[in-house]
Design a protein around this motif. Structure first.
Motif, short mmCIF file in Angstrom:
data_model
loop_
_atom_site.label_atom_id
_atom_site.label_comp_id
_atom_site.label_asym_id
_atom_site.label_seq_id
_atom_site.Cartn_x
_atom_site.Cartn_y
_atom_site.Cartn_z
N ARG A 8 38.45 -36.26 64.06
CA ARG A 8 39.34 -37.02 63.17
C ARG A 8 40.59 -37.49 63.92
NH1 ARG A 8 40.16 -33.32 59.61
NH2 ARG A 8 38.28 -33.83 58.42
N TRP A 9 41.19 -36.58 64.69
CA TRP A 9 42.38 -36.97 65.46
C TRP A 9 42.03 -37.99 66.54
CZ3 TRP A 9 47.18 -36.61 64.15
CH2 TRP A 9 47.62 -35.58 63.32
N ALA A 10 40.86 -37.85 67.15
CA ALA A 10 40.44 -38.81 68.16
C ALA A 10 40.26 -40.20 67.55
CB ALA A 10 39.13 -38.35 68.81
N LEU A 154 52.59 -47.83 64.19
CA LEU A 154 51.28 -47.43 64.70
C LEU A 154 51.39 -46.76 66.06
CD1 LEU A 154 49.03 -50.48 63.70
CD2 LEU A 154 49.10 -48.22 62.64
N LEU A 155 52.34 -47.22 66.89
CA LEU A 155 52.57 -46.57 68.17
C LEU A 155 52.98 -45.11 67.98
CD1 LEU A 155 53.02 -46.59 71.27
CD2 LEU A 155 55.37 -47.33 70.81
N LEU A 156 53.85 -44.86 67.02
CA LEU A 156 54.28 -43.48 66.76
C LEU A 156 53.10 -42.62 66.33
CD1 LEU A 156 57.66 -44.13 64.87
CD2 LEU A 156 57.31 -43.58 67.28
N ILE A 157 52.21 -43.18 65.50
CA ILE A 157 51.00 -42.44 65.10
C ILE A 157 50.13 -42.16 66.32
CG2 ILE A 157 48.88 -42.59 63.76
CD1 ILE A 157 50.41 -44.19 61.68
N ALA A 158 49.98 -43.17 67.19
CA ALA A 158 49.17 -42.99 68.40
C ALA A 158 49.76 -41.91 69.30
CB ALA A 158 49.06 -44.31 69.15
N LEU A 159 51.08 -41.86 69.40
CA LEU A 159 51.72 -40.84 70.25
C LEU A 159 51.52 -39.44 69.68
CD1 LEU A 159 55.08 -42.69 71.01
CD2 LEU A 159 53.21 -42.27 72.62
N ILE A 160 51.71 -39.30 68.38
CA ILE A 160 51.55 -37.98 67.75
C ILE A 160 50.10 -37.50 67.87
CG2 ILE A 160 51.64 -36.74 65.55
CD1 ILE A 160 54.01 -38.63 64.82
N SER A 161 49.16 -38.39 67.58
CA SER A 161 47.75 -38.00 67.69
C SER A 161 47.37 -37.73 69.13
CB SER A 161 46.85 -39.10 67.09
OG SER A 161 47.07 -40.34 67.75
N GLY A 162 47.97 -38.45 70.07
CA GLY A 162 47.71 -38.19 71.48
C GLY A 162 48.18 -36.82 71.91
N VAL A 163 49.33 -36.37 71.39
CA VAL A 163 49.83 -35.03 71.71
C VAL A 163 48.89 -33.96 71.14
CG1 VAL A 163 51.70 -33.39 71.26
CG2 VAL A 163 52.23 -35.76 71.86
N VAL A 164 48.41 -34.18 69.92
CA VAL A 164 47.48 -33.22 69.31
C VAL A 164 46.22 -33.08 70.16
CG1 VAL A 164 46.03 -32.77 67.30
CG2 VAL A 164 48.35 -33.63 66.99
N LEU A 165 45.72 -34.20 70.70
CA LEU A 165 44.51 -34.16 71.53
C LEU A 165 44.78 -33.62 72.93
CD1 LEU A 165 42.94 -37.60 70.55
CD2 LEU A 165 42.13 -35.34 69.87
N TYR A 166 46.02 -33.80 73.41
CA TYR A 166 46.33 -33.43 74.80
C TYR A 166 46.26 -31.92 75.02
CZ TYR A 166 48.96 -33.16 79.17
OH TYR A 166 49.35 -32.91 80.46
N ALA A 167 46.69 -31.14 74.03
CA ALA A 167 46.75 -29.69 74.22
C ALA A 167 45.38 -29.09 74.52
CB ALA A 167 47.38 -29.03 73.00
N PRO A 168 44.33 -29.31 73.70
CA PRO A 168 43.03 -28.73 74.05
C PRO A 168 42.40 -29.39 75.28
CG PRO A 168 42.85 -30.11 72.10
CD PRO A 168 44.29 -29.95 72.38
N ILE A 191 45.01 -40.11 84.55
CA ILE A 191 46.25 -40.88 84.76
C ILE A 191 46.85 -41.27 83.42
CG2 ILE A 191 47.18 -43.06 85.64
CD1 ILE A 191 45.13 -42.85 87.92
N HIS A 192 46.01 -41.73 82.52
CA HIS A 192 46.47 -42.14 81.19
C HIS A 192 47.13 -40.96 80.47
CE1 HIS A 192 46.47 -44.21 77.31
NE2 HIS A 192 45.95 -43.13 76.79
N ASN A 193 46.48 -39.80 80.49
CA ASN A 193 47.02 -38.64 79.78
C ASN A 193 48.29 -38.11 80.44
OD1 ASN A 193 45.00 -38.64 77.85
ND2 ASN A 193 43.65 -37.30 79.03
N PHE A 194 48.31 -38.06 81.77
CA PHE A 194 49.48 -37.54 82.47
C PHE A 194 50.70 -38.42 82.25
CE2 PHE A 194 51.97 -37.66 86.49
CZ PHE A 194 52.63 -36.46 86.31
#
Length: 378
Positions: A8-10, A154-168, A191-194
């Motif tokens: 869902r987050w992805a 939408l950018l803010l949503i993308a950033l928040i969801s990206g942080v949620v996915l980054y941890a695992p 590179i994208h994630n870092f």
């Protein structure tokens, strides 16, 4: 994290990013020269230089400055009078066919010491004007501003969801590791994630302040309907004045009302920042923060008597604080260069994210990042 939650987050991250990425790239590209707007004006020769003269007496009165500007365009009416922070010896008077005219205006730059006309710069042409309009409203006015505000959200949503996915995703990898040996796809993803996590705080700040700035016109209109209407309520049914008091005398009234503040700008009767009956004299502080925060002082344009003065409401304070923060205009050139570097890194984040989607556009979900996260979580 459960697999269904990860998916869902992805999905949220993928589509919020895809919808806003092209516009965020545009905003990053156009925002880069705007960080150095004042410096580029000087470099491009757009800035009018103040002559070096021997001047020991007092500066010209506000009435003399206004008379010199109106002498250039006797059929036009003054709208605003202001000066730039980096040009304290210049005053700019904007005149138009009517107090609210925005299509046929002229800016007259005056020497504050002698009231001599120094030039008439154009602010609606040139490279920086095109960059500014694309960045602010896509040349579409208020609808363009609100649309870009939606893209910022939408950018803010993308950033928040990206942080949620980054941890695992990074649970079993050292911070900042780029897996060069595992192929271009994984390398591009790393590179994208870092860079995304490195620029996260900056993107949140710039994105949030951009969303706030997109609402600026509506916030100002609400202030006019609410606070300004209360301040000028006794003048509601009066005819507009036919004779006007001294501008210098009116400024002195405002300075006595706010002795700890200095003049920011003047809005003339009939313009959106005041009423038909008042000089709107906006005072400000002198620190890096308080010089951004204006306090309106309304002076009767016919009698030069103080009508009202009150602090701006919280929503306009937030707007005024967010505007220079959006362009890194608080800490001199050092902060501007930091903003520029982070802007370039953000362009790389957006571009790599776009390339990741383009490469896997024919693949079925779950995509590569979702598959990796699911495998790490299992």
């Amino acid at each position: 994290m459960k697999q269904q939650t990860i998916r869902r987050w992805a999905w949220i991250h993928k589509w919020s990013s895809l919808v806003c990425t092209a516009f965020m790239l545009l905003l990053c590209l156009t925002g880069l020269p705007l960080i150095f707007m004042h410096e580029l004006h000087h470099l491009l020769g757009d800035q009018i230089e103040t002559p070096v003269i021997s001047h020991a007496g007092p500066n010209a009165s506000m009435d003399s400055l206004m008379a010199a500007a109106k002498a250039r365009y006797p059929k036009l009416v003054p709208q605003y009078m202001y000066r730039e922070d980096d040009e304290p010896l210049q005053w700019v008077v904007r005149l138009g066919a009517t107090p609210t005219d925005i299509t046929n205006t002229h800016n007259v730059v005056l020497d504050a010491r002698t009231a001599q006309v120094l030039g008439e710069p154009k602010d609606d042409e040139g490279f920086l004007y095109v960059m500014f309009k694309l960045h602010v409203d896509l040349f579409a006015g208020l609808p363009g501003m609100l649309f870009l505000g939606l893209m910022g959200f939408l950018l803010l949503i993308a950033l928040i969801s990206g942080v949620v996915l980054y941890a695992p995703f990074m649970r079993k990898l050292p911070f900042g590791e780029i897996r060069h040996q595992r192929g271009d796809k994984l390398k591009r993803l790393d590179i994208h994630n870092f860079l995304g996590i490195v620029t996260l705080c900056w993107l949140l700040v710039v994105g949030a302040t951009g969303v706030i700035n997109a609402w600026s016109d509506l916030l100002i209109k609400y202030w006019q309907f609410d606070q300004m209407a209360q301040m000028v309520a006794p003048y509601k049914n009066l005819p507009p004045p036919t004779a006007f008091a001294s501008l210098q005398q009116s400024l002195q009234v405002a300075q006595r009302a706010e002795p700890e503040m200095q003049l920011g700008f003047i809005a003339f009767p009939g313009t959106p920042y005041t009423s038909r009956h008042h000089y709107g004299i906006f005072m400000r502080g002198d620190s890096p923060l308080t010089k951004r925060l204006f306090k309106p002082v309304l002076v009767d344009a016919q009698t030069a008597q103080l009508t009202d003065s009150r602090p701006l409401p919280w929503y306009l304070v937030g707007l005024l604080v967010s505007q220079p923060l959006h362009f890194g205009d608080y800490g001199g050139m050092t902060l501007k260069w930091i903003w520029a570097v982070l802007d370039v890194l953000s362009i790389v984040v957006l571009w790599t994210g776009l390339k990741l989607w383009w490469k896997k556009r024919h693949q079925y979900v779950p995509d590569i990042q979702t598959r990796i996260i699911l495998s790490e979580a299992s």
